[in-house]
Design a protein around this motif. Sequence first.
Motif, mmCIF file in Angstrom:
data_model
loop_
_atom_site.group_PDB
_atom_site.id
_atom_site.type_symbol
_atom_site.label_atom_id
_atom_site.label_comp_id
_atom_site.label_asym_id
_atom_site.label_seq_id
_atom_site.Cartn_x
_atom_site.Cartn_y
_atom_site.Cartn_z
ATOM 1 N N LEU A 70 0.532 -1.168 0.174
ATOM 2 C CA LEU A 70 0.126 0.143 0.151
ATOM 3 C C LEU A 70 0.922 1.235 0.120
ATOM 4 N N ASP A 71 2.045 1.094 0.482
ATOM 5 C CA ASP A 71 2.925 2.332 0.827
ATOM 6 C C ASP A 71 4.381 2.405 0.153
ATOM 7 N N THR A 72 4.780 0.882 -0.354
ATOM 8 C CA THR A 72 6.231 0.854 -0.756
ATOM 9 C C THR A 72 6.353 -0.508 -1.622
ATOM 10 N N TYR A 73 7.317 -0.290 -2.597
ATOM 11 C CA TYR A 73 7.511 -1.723 -3.157
ATOM 12 C C TYR A 73 8.684 -2.468 -2.508
ATOM 13 N N ARG A 74 9.754 -1.692 -2.482
ATOM 14 C CA ARG A 74 10.980 -2.264 -1.951
ATOM 15 C C ARG A 74 10.805 -2.327 -0.363
ATOM 16 N N GLY A 75 11.217 -3.327 0.503
ATOM 17 C CA GLY A 75 11.097 -3.365 1.764
ATOM 18 C C GLY A 75 9.576 -3.270 2.492
ATOM 19 N N LEU A 147 8.142 -5.560 -15.016
ATOM 20 C CA LEU A 147 8.436 -4.580 -16.159
ATOM 21 C C LEU A 147 7.799 -3.225 -15.571
ATOM 22 N N VAL A 148 6.836 -3.076 -15.152
ATOM 23 C CA VAL A 148 6.377 -1.668 -14.851
ATOM 24 C C VAL A 148 7.341 -1.140 -13.764
ATOM 25 N N TYR A 149 7.648 -1.901 -12.640
ATOM 26 C CA TYR A 149 8.454 -1.307 -11.557
ATOM 27 C C TYR A 149 9.909 -1.539 -11.961
ATOM 28 N N GLY A 150 10.336 -1.894 -12.998
ATOM 29 C CA GLY A 150 11.542 -1.876 -13.374
ATOM 30 C C GLY A 150 12.623 -2.993 -12.753
ATOM 31 N N ILE A 151 12.103 -3.848 -12.319
ATOM 32 C CA ILE A 151 12.896 -5.008 -11.744
ATOM 33 C C ILE A 151 13.439 -5.659 -12.975
ATOM 34 N N GLU A 157 14.666 -10.748 -20.276
ATOM 35 C CA GLU A 157 15.115 -10.965 -19.064
ATOM 36 C C GLU A 157 14.397 -12.183 -17.969
ATOM 37 N N TRP A 158 13.139 -12.473 -18.552
ATOM 38 C CA TRP A 158 12.370 -12.989 -17.465
ATOM 39 C C TRP A 158 12.599 -14.393 -17.214
ATOM 40 N N ASP A 159 12.657 -15.096 -18.455
ATOM 41 C CA ASP A 159 12.861 -16.829 -18.206
ATOM 42 C C ASP A 159 14.201 -17.227 -17.336
#
Length: 207
Positions: A70-75, A147-151, A157-159
């Motif tokens: 709800l507030d952050t992606y990493r951590g 892809l959206v979050y730039g990981i 790169e996915w497989d």
Amino acid sequence: MTESGFLKLKENIIQRLTAGLDKQLTYHNLAHTLDVLEQAERIAHEENLTDPRSLLLIRIAALYHDTGFLDTYRGHEARSCEIMLEDLEKHSFSAADLDAIQGMIMATRIPQSPANLMEEVICDADLDYLGRDDFPPISNNLMREFLVYGIIKKETEWDPLQVGFFEKHQYFTKSSRTLRQPRKLEYLNLLRDKVIEMNSSITPGRK
């Protein structure tokens, strides 16, 4: 907490995730949380975890384990713990109960690090889909989110990323190793084949 109290808590989390999560979270969404709750209840039963208090704590941990998004992606795991503590401080949970819930939430952080059976249940529930028939569409949802979050920067790169993840991942409970590990290994072999084929097409003529 009574069963009715838990159901009220569940409804509150459902409402908050529905309203507050980024719509581009195509994997870490409400459907994932509800799936983890369902699988945690099933795995706990199969592992003969019958103590009502332990079962309640497992169910609460499943509900809250991804609320940090709800507030952050990493951590997000640490933020999930903070949200859980804010919500549960008005309920009759002991410090030991709250510590147990926090331990379960933090154990889901990759690489998973469960220290007891309850934490193993949550970890296996969180990645239960790796050995299920619906792995392909769920995996695709995670790729879109990455892809959206730039990981990852591009689909190619996915497989390779998945192969590396599968090779490091393990199920911890006996029931998940029995039920999910065989199918997961089938997917791993398919992914390895796809990566080999992809590499061959990138470097034609390579032996």
